[in-house]
Design a protein around this motif. Structure first.
Motif, PDB file in Angstrom:
ATOM      1  N   ALA A   1      14.311  10.267  -1.639  1.00  0.00           N
ATOM      2  CA  ALA A   1      14.082   9.132  -2.537  1.00  0.00           C
ATOM      3  C   ALA A   1      12.603   8.772  -2.505  1.00  0.00           C
ATOM      4  O   ALA A   1      11.899   9.095  -1.541  1.00  0.00           O
ATOM      5  N   PRO A   2      12.107   8.095  -3.532  1.00  0.00           N
ATOM      6  CA  PRO A   2      10.726   7.598  -3.480  1.00  0.00           C
ATOM      7  C   PRO A   2      10.569   6.571  -2.360  1.00  0.00           C
ATOM      8  O   PRO A   2      11.431   5.704  -2.169  1.00  0.00           O
TER       9      PRO A   2
ATOM     10  N   TYR B   1       0.864  -1.173   0.000  1.00  0.00           N
ATOM     11  CA  TYR B   1       0.000   0.000   0.000  1.00  0.00           C
ATOM     12  C   TYR B   1       0.905   1.228   0.000  1.00  0.00           C
ATOM     13  O   TYR B   1       1.894   1.273   0.738  1.00  0.00           O
ATOM     14  N   GLY B   2       0.575   2.186  -0.810  1.00  0.00           N
ATOM     15  CA  GLY B   2       1.394   3.392  -0.847  1.00  0.00           C
ATOM     16  C   GLY B   2       0.543   4.625  -1.074  1.00  0.00           C
ATOM     17  O   GLY B   2      -0.542   4.557  -1.656  1.00  0.00           O
TER      18      GLY B   2
ATOM     19  N   TRP C   1      10.741  11.846  -1.594  1.00  0.00           N
ATOM     20  CA  TRP C   1      10.449  12.350  -0.251  1.00  0.00           C
ATOM     21  C   TRP C   1      11.758  12.555   0.502  1.00  0.00           C
ATOM     22  O   TRP C   1      12.726  11.809   0.304  1.00  0.00           O
ATOM     23  N   TYR C   2      11.766  13.533   1.355  1.00  0.00           N
ATOM     24  CA  TYR C   2      12.928  13.740   2.220  1.00  0.00           C
ATOM     25  C   TYR C   2      12.927  12.643   3.285  1.00  0.00           C
ATOM     26  O   TYR C   2      11.984  12.490   4.045  1.00  0.00           O
TER      27      TYR C   2
ATOM     28  N   LEU D   1      20.556  -0.383  -3.175  1.00  0.00           N
ATOM     29  CA  LEU D   1      19.341  -0.893  -2.548  1.00  0.00           C
ATOM     30  C   LEU D   1      18.140   0.040  -2.665  1.00  0.00           C
ATOM     31  O   LEU D   1      17.001  -0.405  -2.580  1.00  0.00           O
ATOM     32  N   VAL D   2      18.380   1.341  -2.823  1.00  0.00           N
ATOM     33  CA  VAL D   2      17.273   2.294  -2.937  1.00  0.00           C
ATOM     34  C   VAL D   2      17.198   2.837  -4.359  1.00  0.00           C
ATOM     35  O   VAL D   2      16.153   2.787  -5.006  1.00  0.00           O
ATOM     36  N   GLY D   3      18.299   3.357  -4.873  1.00  0.00           N
ATOM     37  CA  GLY D   3      18.318   3.869  -6.231  1.00  0.00           C
ATOM     38  C   GLY D   3      19.416   4.877  -6.411  1.00  0.00           C
ATOM     39  O   GLY D   3      19.879   5.499  -5.449  1.00  0.00           O
ATOM     40  N   PRO D   4      19.873   5.085  -7.642  1.00  0.00           N
ATOM     41  CA  PRO D   4      21.000   5.987  -7.892  1.00  0.00           C
ATOM     42  C   PRO D   4      20.693   7.442  -7.594  1.00  0.00           C
ATOM     43  O   PRO D   4      21.603   8.255  -7.476  1.00  0.00           O
TER      44      PRO D   4
END
Length: 266
Positions: free
Chosen positions: A184-185, A7-8, A15-16, A104-107
């Motif tokens: 990051a998102p 769920y998002g 987002w910070y 793991l999160v994104g560049p």
């Protein structure tokens, strides 16, 4: 909820992350432990320039004190201690932390030290904030956020308030949030947490250690209650401070590109 369901709410927007960056820091530290470069018993000597506001028990120590990696990890995750975080970042290197973040999160996630968060935010008022030292940051942190802190910053920089580029800290921090640093998102951040929980990020012993530390977080419940609507049910288990509510089962408290309760000026 079945496995692999999610769920998002505005989860694909940047987002910070605020203290959410401390999880990638912890992963980078534990990977160094797994490689043999560190151990949980390794003691790291505090330096005078390590100290930053927003810290807990670490700031009760003095420069020259040697603190175990395991204790610093606990302070960083359980109590969201910023000095402990920066000591660990210094120990493994910011490049290692950002390597974990990219993997793991994104560049797009660029993590800074917690001290540099302050410098970058204060720098929205005047670029000379880049030279603020540890003692300056601690002094600013002791002044209530608002006009008094603006005046204190002006004195520290020896710059008239009239030369500041923005009128107050609120607008300075909004500009900092919009810069994209430490952002990051949440969908990507959530995938990192899921991979960690599934044992895909660290070895079993390290995974167990980190998850047990994360389950003892002390800051999340207070911050959630500060931002959620009054009718929202209370969380039933601890959550990592500031950003993880959106990825650990509860929606983020403020969907305005920064997660958790914004604390202008910390």
């Amino acid at each position: 909820m079945e496995r692999n369901e999610s769920y998002g709410y505005r989860a694909t927007e940047p987002w910070y992350l605020a203290s959410g960056v401390k999880v990638p820091v912890a992963i980078a530290v534990l990977r160094e432990v797994e490689s043999g470069a560190l151990s949980l018993d390794t003691r790291v000597v505090l330096r005078a320039d390590d100290f930053v506001d927003g810290a807990g028990a670490t700031n009760r120590h003095r420069p020259g004190d040697a603190l175990p990696v395991s204790w610093l990890l606990e302070q960083m995750i359980v109590h969201s201690d910023n000095t402990a975080s920066d000591v660990l970042i210094r120990t493994v290197g910011l490049h290692a932390v950002n390597h974990v973040a990219a993997e793991l999160v994104g560049p797009g996630l660029h993590i800074t030290t917690l001290a540099d968060v302050r410098r970058l935010a204060y720098g929205q008022l005047h670029p000379d904030a880049a030279r603020l030292g540890s003692a300056d940051l601690l002094a600013l942190g002791r002044v209530p956020a608002g006009p008094a802190r603006v005046r204190r910053l002006a004195r520290l920089l020896d710059v008239p308030v009239e030369r500041f580029r923005r009128p107050d800290f609120a607008s300075a921090f909004e500009a900092y949030y919009a810069s994209g640093a430490n952002s990051a998102p949440l969908s990507d951040y959530g995938r990192m947490l899921a991979a960690l929980a599934d044992g895909q990020v660290l070895r079993p012993e390290s995974t167990s250690h980190l998850l047990q530390v994360m389950l003892r977080v002390q800051t999340g419940r207070q911050r959630l209650r500060a931002g959620l609507p009054g009718a929202w049910p209370s969380p039933t288990r601890p959550v990592p401070s500031t950003c993880a509510p959106a990825t650990w089962g509860s929606p983020c408290s403020r969907p305005i590109r920064r997660c958790g309760r914004a604390r202008h000026g910390w």
